[in-house]
Scaffold this motif. Sequence first.
Motif, PDB file in Angstrom:
ATOM      1  N   LEU A   6     -50.199  31.415 -41.976  1.00 24.53           N
ATOM      2  CA  LEU A   6     -51.558  31.719 -41.525  1.00 24.53           C
ATOM      3  C   LEU A   6     -51.686  33.072 -40.848  1.00 24.53           C
ATOM      4  O   LEU A   6     -52.740  33.708 -40.912  1.00 24.53           O
ATOM      5  N   VAL A   7     -50.619  33.522 -40.194  1.00 22.76           N
ATOM      6  CA  VAL A   7     -50.740  34.750 -39.395  1.00 22.76           C
ATOM      7  C   VAL A   7     -49.697  35.797 -39.784  1.00 22.76           C
ATOM      8  O   VAL A   7     -50.043  36.915 -40.166  1.00 22.76           O
ATOM      9  N   ALA A   8     -48.427  35.452 -39.686  1.00 22.44           N
ATOM     10  CA  ALA A   8     -47.377  36.466 -39.833  1.00 22.44           C
ATOM     11  C   ALA A   8     -47.374  37.131 -41.210  1.00 22.44           C
ATOM     12  O   ALA A   8     -47.351  38.362 -41.317  1.00 22.44           O
ATOM     13  N   LYS A   9     -47.404  36.322 -42.256  1.00 24.21           N
ATOM     14  CA  LYS A   9     -47.315  36.903 -43.599  1.00 24.21           C
ATOM     15  C   LYS A   9     -48.530  37.758 -43.944  1.00 24.21           C
ATOM     16  O   LYS A   9     -48.373  38.847 -44.521  1.00 24.21           O
ATOM     17  N   PRO A  10     -49.774  37.323 -43.638  1.00 19.88           N
ATOM     18  CA  PRO A  10     -50.917  38.219 -43.886  1.00 19.88           C
ATOM     19  C   PRO A  10     -50.812  39.545 -43.134  1.00 19.88           C
ATOM     20  O   PRO A  10     -51.228  40.583 -43.649  1.00 19.88           O
ATOM     21  N   ILE A  11     -50.256  39.518 -41.923  1.00 18.20           N
ATOM     22  CA  ILE A  11     -50.069  40.763 -41.171  1.00 18.20           C
ATOM     23  C   ILE A  11     -49.089  41.675 -41.902  1.00 18.20           C
ATOM     24  O   ILE A  11     -49.349  42.873 -42.110  1.00 18.20           O
ATOM     25  N   VAL A  12     -47.945  41.123 -42.289  1.00 15.49           N
ATOM     26  CA  VAL A  12     -46.911  41.913 -42.951  1.00 15.49           C
ATOM     27  C   VAL A  12     -47.428  42.501 -44.260  1.00 15.49           C
ATOM     28  O   VAL A  12     -47.254  43.695 -44.538  1.00 15.49           O
ATOM     29  N   GLU A  13     -48.068  41.669 -45.071  1.00 18.00           N
ATOM     30  CA  GLU A  13     -48.563  42.146 -46.365  1.00 18.00           C
ATOM     31  C   GLU A  13     -49.664  43.186 -46.186  1.00 18.00           C
ATOM     32  O   GLU A  13     -49.697  44.198 -46.886  1.00 18.00           O
ATOM     33  N   ASP A  58     -66.517  34.540 -43.452  1.00 18.29           N
ATOM     34  CA  ASP A  58     -66.248  35.975 -43.556  1.00 18.29           C
ATOM     35  C   ASP A  58     -64.800  36.301 -43.182  1.00 18.29           C
ATOM     36  O   ASP A  58     -64.498  37.376 -42.676  1.00 18.29           O
ATOM     37  N   TYR A  59     -63.903  35.342 -43.444  1.00 15.96           N
ATOM     38  CA  TYR A  59     -62.492  35.498 -43.064  1.00 15.96           C
ATOM     39  C   TYR A  59     -61.879  36.774 -43.649  1.00 15.96           C
ATOM     40  O   TYR A  59     -61.198  37.518 -42.944  1.00 15.96           O
ATOM     41  N   GLU A  60     -62.095  37.033 -44.940  1.00 20.49           N
ATOM     42  CA  GLU A  60     -61.463  38.184 -45.586  1.00 20.49           C
ATOM     43  C   GLU A  60     -61.870  39.492 -44.928  1.00 20.49           C
ATOM     44  O   GLU A  60     -61.038  40.385 -44.733  1.00 20.49           O
ATOM     45  N   ASN A  61     -63.147  39.630 -44.563  1.00 25.07           N
ATOM     46  CA  ASN A  61     -63.596  40.849 -43.891  1.00 25.07           C
ATOM     47  C   ASN A  61     -62.982  40.972 -42.505  1.00 25.07           C
ATOM     48  O   ASN A  61     -62.544  42.057 -42.090  1.00 25.07           O
ATOM     49  N   LYS A  62     -62.940  39.854 -41.778  1.00 25.40           N
ATOM     50  CA  LYS A  62     -62.345  39.879 -40.437  1.00 25.40           C
ATOM     51  C   LYS A  62     -60.848  40.169 -40.506  1.00 25.40           C
ATOM     52  O   LYS A  62     -60.293  40.847 -39.635  1.00 25.40           O
ATOM     53  N   LEU A  63     -60.196  39.665 -41.554  1.00 31.11           N
ATOM     54  CA  LEU A  63     -58.774  39.938 -41.732  1.00 31.11           C
ATOM     55  C   LEU A  63     -58.536  41.430 -41.946  1.00 31.11           C
ATOM     56  O   LEU A  63     -57.624  42.023 -41.350  1.00 31.11           O
ATOM     57  N   LYS A  64     -59.350  42.068 -42.780  1.00 25.47           N
ATOM     58  CA  LYS A  64     -59.212  43.503 -43.020  1.00 25.47           C
ATOM     59  C   LYS A  64     -59.406  44.302 -41.733  1.00 25.47           C
ATOM     60  O   LYS A  64     -58.672  45.256 -41.452  1.00 25.47           O
ATOM     61  N   VAL A  65     -60.411  43.910 -40.938  1.00 24.46           N
ATOM     62  CA  VAL A  65     -60.657  44.594 -39.670  1.00 24.46           C
ATOM     63  C   VAL A  65     -59.460  44.437 -38.744  1.00 24.46           C
ATOM     64  O   VAL A  65     -59.014  45.408 -38.103  1.00 24.46           O
ATOM     65  N   ALA A  66     -58.910  43.228 -38.676  1.00 25.96           N
ATOM     66  CA  ALA A  66     -57.756  42.971 -37.808  1.00 25.96           C
ATOM     67  C   ALA A  66     -56.548  43.799 -38.236  1.00 25.96           C
ATOM     68  O   ALA A  66     -55.850  44.396 -37.397  1.00 25.96           O
ATOM     69  N   LEU A  98     -50.676  49.353 -46.252  1.00 26.26           N
ATOM     70  CA  LEU A  98     -51.141  50.573 -45.599  1.00 26.26           C
ATOM     71  C   LEU A  98     -49.976  51.515 -45.284  1.00 26.26           C
ATOM     72  O   LEU A  98     -50.095  52.392 -44.430  1.00 26.26           O
ATOM     73  N   ALA A  99     -48.853  51.301 -45.988  1.00 29.57           N
ATOM     74  CA  ALA A  99     -47.644  52.126 -45.799  1.00 29.57           C
ATOM     75  C   ALA A  99     -47.134  52.041 -44.374  1.00 29.57           C
ATOM     76  O   ALA A  99     -46.684  53.035 -43.803  1.00 29.57           O
ATOM     77  N   CYS A 100     -47.202  50.838 -43.795  1.00 31.17           N
ATOM     78  CA  CYS A 100     -46.716  50.600 -42.443  1.00 31.17           C
ATOM     79  C   CYS A 100     -45.707  49.449 -42.499  1.00 31.17           C
ATOM     80  O   CYS A 100     -46.079  48.281 -42.299  1.00 31.17           O
ATOM     81  N   PRO A 101     -44.428  49.728 -42.811  1.00 35.49           N
ATOM     82  CA  PRO A 101     -43.428  48.666 -42.952  1.00 35.49           C
ATOM     83  C   PRO A 101     -43.178  47.922 -41.646  1.00 35.49           C
ATOM     84  O   PRO A 101     -43.215  48.507 -40.563  1.00 35.49           O
ATOM     85  N   VAL A 102     -42.936  46.620 -41.763  1.00 33.71           N
ATOM     86  CA  VAL A 102     -42.769  45.746 -40.605  1.00 33.71           C
ATOM     87  C   VAL A 102     -41.439  45.011 -40.715  1.00 33.71           C
ATOM     88  O   VAL A 102     -41.068  44.552 -41.804  1.00 33.71           O
ATOM     89  N   TRP A 103     -40.716  44.902 -39.578  1.00 37.64           N
ATOM     90  CA  TRP A 103     -39.512  44.069 -39.546  1.00 37.64           C
ATOM     91  C   TRP A 103     -39.976  42.622 -39.523  1.00 37.64           C
ATOM     92  O   TRP A 103     -40.652  42.180 -38.601  1.00 37.64           O
ATOM     93  N   ASN A 106     -56.535  46.614 -39.930  1.00 39.50           N
ATOM     94  CA  ASN A 106     -56.806  48.028 -39.636  1.00 39.50           C
ATOM     95  C   ASN A 106     -56.631  48.342 -38.154  1.00 39.50           C
ATOM     96  O   ASN A 106     -56.118  49.408 -37.794  1.00 39.50           O
ATOM     97  N   ARG A 107     -57.070  47.415 -37.285  1.00 40.06           N
ATOM     98  CA  ARG A 107     -56.886  47.631 -35.848  1.00 40.06           C
ATOM     99  C   ARG A 107     -55.399  47.643 -35.479  1.00 40.06           C
ATOM    100  O   ARG A 107     -54.958  48.464 -34.655  1.00 40.06           O
ATOM    101  N   LEU A 108     -54.624  46.754 -36.104  1.00 37.22           N
ATOM    102  CA  LEU A 108     -53.178  46.746 -35.879  1.00 37.22           C
ATOM    103  C   LEU A 108     -52.548  48.052 -36.348  1.00 37.22           C
ATOM    104  O   LEU A 108     -51.689  48.632 -35.659  1.00 37.22           O
ATOM    105  N   HIS A 109     -52.979  48.519 -37.505  1.00 38.95           N
ATOM    106  CA  HIS A 109     -52.437  49.753 -38.068  1.00 38.95           C
ATOM    107  C   HIS A 109     -52.682  50.937 -37.126  1.00 38.95           C
ATOM    108  O   HIS A 109     -51.794  51.762 -36.881  1.00 38.95           O
ATOM    109  N   VAL A 110     -53.882  51.014 -36.579  1.00 38.65           N
ATOM    110  CA  VAL A 110     -54.210  52.090 -35.630  1.00 38.65           C
ATOM    111  C   VAL A 110     -53.358  51.972 -34.377  1.00 38.65           C
ATOM    112  O   VAL A 110     -52.824  52.969 -33.868  1.00 38.65           O
TER     113      VAL A 110
END
Length: 289
Positions: free
Chosen positions: A160-167, A271-279, A172-177, A281-285
Amino acid sequence: MASLKDYFVLDAKTVCIEKEFYAELGNSTQLKMMGRLHLDFESNASYVSFYVERNDFLDCPAAAALTNLGTIFNLKNDLKVQGGMEGGEEAMKSDDMIFAGRIFVYDENPPKNDCDQHIRQQAAAQGHFIQFRRQAYADARAKFEKPLAFISHDSRDKDLVAKPIVEGLTKLACPVWYDEYSLNLGDNLRRSIEKGIKGARKCIVVLSPNFMANSGWTKMEFDTVFMKDLHLGSESIIPIWHGVRKDQIYEYCPALLNFVGLPWPDKSESDYENKLKVAINRLHVAINK
């Protein structure tokens, strides 16, 4: 280390429509393949990718995958997709897109020069360009991708959380351990985790009831992150709030309330998909600032 199949998933930086295929090999054996039509709304173009699993029956498994190219092209007729921002921008439709001619084949089988050359010649005759990606591609990616962030999570929050973040971050060319991609068979878990935390610019902590109730690995990871920041005088923690309240976080670790947390969207929201994209992007920044 991420596998070739992982990169097939993670390299998809566009809207995708996908389909599984199976080639009958006899003796109740099947060759599994995955095909994707990638829709790039920025360039109004599409391209194709295939994943072919390892097998010892076909001389040229990639050729078997490419026989499904017409079916992949037709996917945009089965599912209409439209892109474009609100505010007067003209919408772009998937069935109006131009095929760019690019076909990526993620092939778990070793290369066979005669087969590869034949496929390339046939593709070129149709105006297509074939790019093979095999184990050497995955090895090269892993060698040069230094994780920018470490993600600490309870295994029950993986899907629900970790894998969507990693993917999302990887696209966005931001590799994650991430344990599923970063640990190899036989690795020493504690040393590998500590190395990942030390080397990462930021540490994403998925705070959930599962995480707070876990007194094992997640507690060790959390303590290691705090010790790193204390030693270096840094502030590397990025908290994700997943189904937790401020008072619960206070009980777990009052110091965490000093960090602005990112509430994680609920998958049941319309609107989960839109909120996921925003989240994402905020992590990436936050990771790159």
